[in-house]
Design a protein around this motif. Sequence first.
Motif, PDB file in Angstrom:
ATOM      1  N   ALA A  51     -11.846   1.701  13.196  1.00  0.00           N
ATOM      2  CA  ALA A  51     -10.474   2.097  12.792  1.00  0.00           C
ATOM      3  C   ALA A  51     -10.148   1.538  11.349  1.00  0.00           C
ATOM      4  CB  ALA A  51      -9.332   1.526  13.709  1.00  0.00           C
ATOM      5  N   VAL A  52     -10.916   0.521  10.980  1.00  0.00           N
ATOM      6  CA  VAL A  52     -10.834  -0.399   9.890  1.00  0.00           C
ATOM      7  C   VAL A  52     -11.594   0.575   8.731  1.00  0.00           C
ATOM      8  CG1 VAL A  52     -11.412  -2.406   8.398  1.00  0.00           C
ATOM      9  CG2 VAL A  52     -10.490  -2.523  10.575  1.00  0.00           C
ATOM     10  N   VAL A  83      -5.993  -2.837   9.815  1.00  0.00           N
ATOM     11  CA  VAL A  83      -6.164  -1.736   8.896  1.00  0.00           C
ATOM     12  C   VAL A  83      -5.854  -2.106   7.440  1.00  0.00           C
ATOM     13  CG1 VAL A  83      -5.899   0.894   8.492  1.00  0.00           C
ATOM     14  CG2 VAL A  83      -6.156   0.152  10.842  1.00  0.00           C
ATOM     15  N   ILE A 143       0.833  -1.161   0.254  1.00  0.00           N
ATOM     16  CA  ILE A 143      -0.104   0.129   0.138  1.00  0.00           C
ATOM     17  C   ILE A 143       0.874   1.004   0.066  1.00  0.00           C
ATOM     18  CG2 ILE A 143      -1.764   1.231   1.177  1.00  0.00           C
ATOM     19  CD1 ILE A 143      -2.365  -1.251   2.586  1.00  0.00           C
ATOM     20  N   PHE A 203     -11.181  -4.875   0.834  1.00  0.00           N
ATOM     21  CA  PHE A 203     -12.129  -4.259   0.049  1.00  0.00           C
ATOM     22  C   PHE A 203     -11.581  -3.761  -1.351  1.00  0.00           C
ATOM     23  CE2 PHE A 203     -14.433  -4.123   3.682  1.00  0.00           C
ATOM     24  CZ  PHE A 203     -15.639  -3.760   3.470  1.00  0.00           C
ATOM     25  N   GLY A 227      -7.933  -4.408   5.937  1.00  0.00           N
ATOM     26  CA  GLY A 227      -9.279  -3.845   5.542  1.00  0.00           C
ATOM     27  C   GLY A 227      -9.019  -3.181   4.288  1.00  0.00           C
ATOM     28  N   ILE A 228      -8.090  -2.368   4.102  1.00  0.00           N
ATOM     29  CA  ILE A 228      -8.103  -1.742   2.761  1.00  0.00           C
ATOM     30  C   ILE A 228      -7.727  -2.552   1.776  1.00  0.00           C
ATOM     31  CG2 ILE A 228      -6.180  -0.029   1.601  1.00  0.00           C
ATOM     32  CD1 ILE A 228      -5.585   1.317   4.380  1.00  0.00           C
ATOM     33  N   ILE A 240     -10.090   2.386   5.216  1.00  0.00           N
ATOM     34  CA  ILE A 240     -10.495   2.102   3.860  1.00  0.00           C
ATOM     35  C   ILE A 240     -10.886   3.351   3.311  1.00  0.00           C
ATOM     36  CG2 ILE A 240     -12.303   1.046   2.693  1.00  0.00           C
ATOM     37  CD1 ILE A 240     -12.374  -1.048   4.640  1.00  0.00           C
TER      38      ILE A 240
END
Lengths: 259, 259
Positions: B243-244, A244, A231, A251, A247-248, B248
């Motif tokens: 936080a997630v 986190v 990322i 999705f 999650g990014i 995003i």
Amino acid sequence: MVEKLTSVKNARVKEWKKLQTRKGRKQQGRYLLEGWHLVNEALQADRGLHELIGTKEELAAHPDIVARFKEVYSVTPAIMAAVTETVTPQGIMVVADLPDLHQVATDLSGAWLFLDRVQDPGNVGTMVRTADAAGFAGVVAGDGSADLFSPKVVRSMQGSQFHLALYEGDLKKWFEDVKQAGYPVYGTQLNPAAKDFRIVTPQGGFALVMGNEGRGMSEELLKQTTANLYIPMRGQAESLNVAVSAGILMFELADALNG
Amino acid sequence: MVEKLTSVKNARVKEWKKLQTRKGRKQQGRYLLEGWHLVNEALQADRGLHELIGTKEELAAHPDIVARFKEVYSVTPAIMAAVTETVTPQGIMVVADLPDLHQVATDLSGAWLFLDRVQDPGNVGTMVRTADAAGFAGVVAGDGSADLFSPKVVRSMQGSQFHLALYEGDLKKWFEDVKQAGYPVYGTQLNPAAKDFRIVTPQGGFALVMGNEGRGMSEELLKQTTANLYIPMRGQAESLNVAVSAGILMFELADALNG
């Protein structure tokens, strides 16, 4: 039939207490779910439920739900506190069958999350919950990861164990199976050959691997990935919290997969 | 000059202990950073550092860093344990000036994160760290949010307080200022008029608001947003960890702003 228990030394109470440990859960093949939200999720999933355990007040407040259980125990707050790990017990819990975490997954299409020695139970539970929200097919906790059914993980999963497939095992084997099925395995580690996570376009399926909080993915597994993703950071933080990042990535990859 | 302290009843030790509380931090205008990683981040930022406090072993292991401090205290493990909240103290910490959290932000361009009563310190710290990674200009903790400089938040921020601007205050006022400057304020709440977060294209700047873990954003603030965003869910999870979600949204919006 509601049975009343008043002593923390009762044999049943001792059995429930053992469900706090991995050993106890394996021996009994069961785990504990705490709070009305999770009791309701469990009822909806309707998979191997046993005793409903509650304080007098909580049981009295929800007669409709109580009626759906064959075994109901009315217990004292002291018993509740002895059985749960939480600082403020919610006054209601249910004993459920552990799913078989070592069955063979026959369909490896869709999105999969693999955890390589992720150790914080809150991170593991949050990632399972996020995988559920992102429409993933399943999560595999590799050897050395936090136990998927420890009380803290169960609390963070918020019932997502009823919505997707969960497995435990040797990730090396899982890598082989995913690649055999024709899908990419994406590692996550900053290295010169890593790709910006926004440019990959998986077709039909993929597995995303998240590594240990401090050390990242194991060298051995990194060598076996199809590609490694990163990322791009705009600021000065050296890294992101693993839940986190997951999650990014989840999705974005779910979007890329579904079109 | 290294001064040795052996009693937990020493006046200085008592002052340091008070930095665990919000009241103590406000009174002294200082806070504690624990561990070599944060000591190094603080040194690099070079903003108002005071005493370096370490066990004999830790101080001896890093003479180059110790040499950069005027006030150094060699303390016993018992003192270390009394001053920190952590279960396994890292043996080194530094006292630093609290930044002025109530100054007026003159430039509201770029990306801003606003926290509306986010209460878990781990969530708040993780969001500040993620905002840093996503290249945000600053974070504003609205009234009722966890204290930005409590030991748990400081631990989760991992030094990001040195990389972006931090403020505390009444979010209503901040909303007005951002809108006055010509930038949108994006709320996050599922409502019929909410927009898919992937379709907005902020120009020059924006503020993203994350709400309380259980209750979301306050009604009053929701009414004052420019638009409300949501993350479409593919699975059955009812919600994401705050936080997630923030991670995003922040990475996607930073891309939209810069790209």
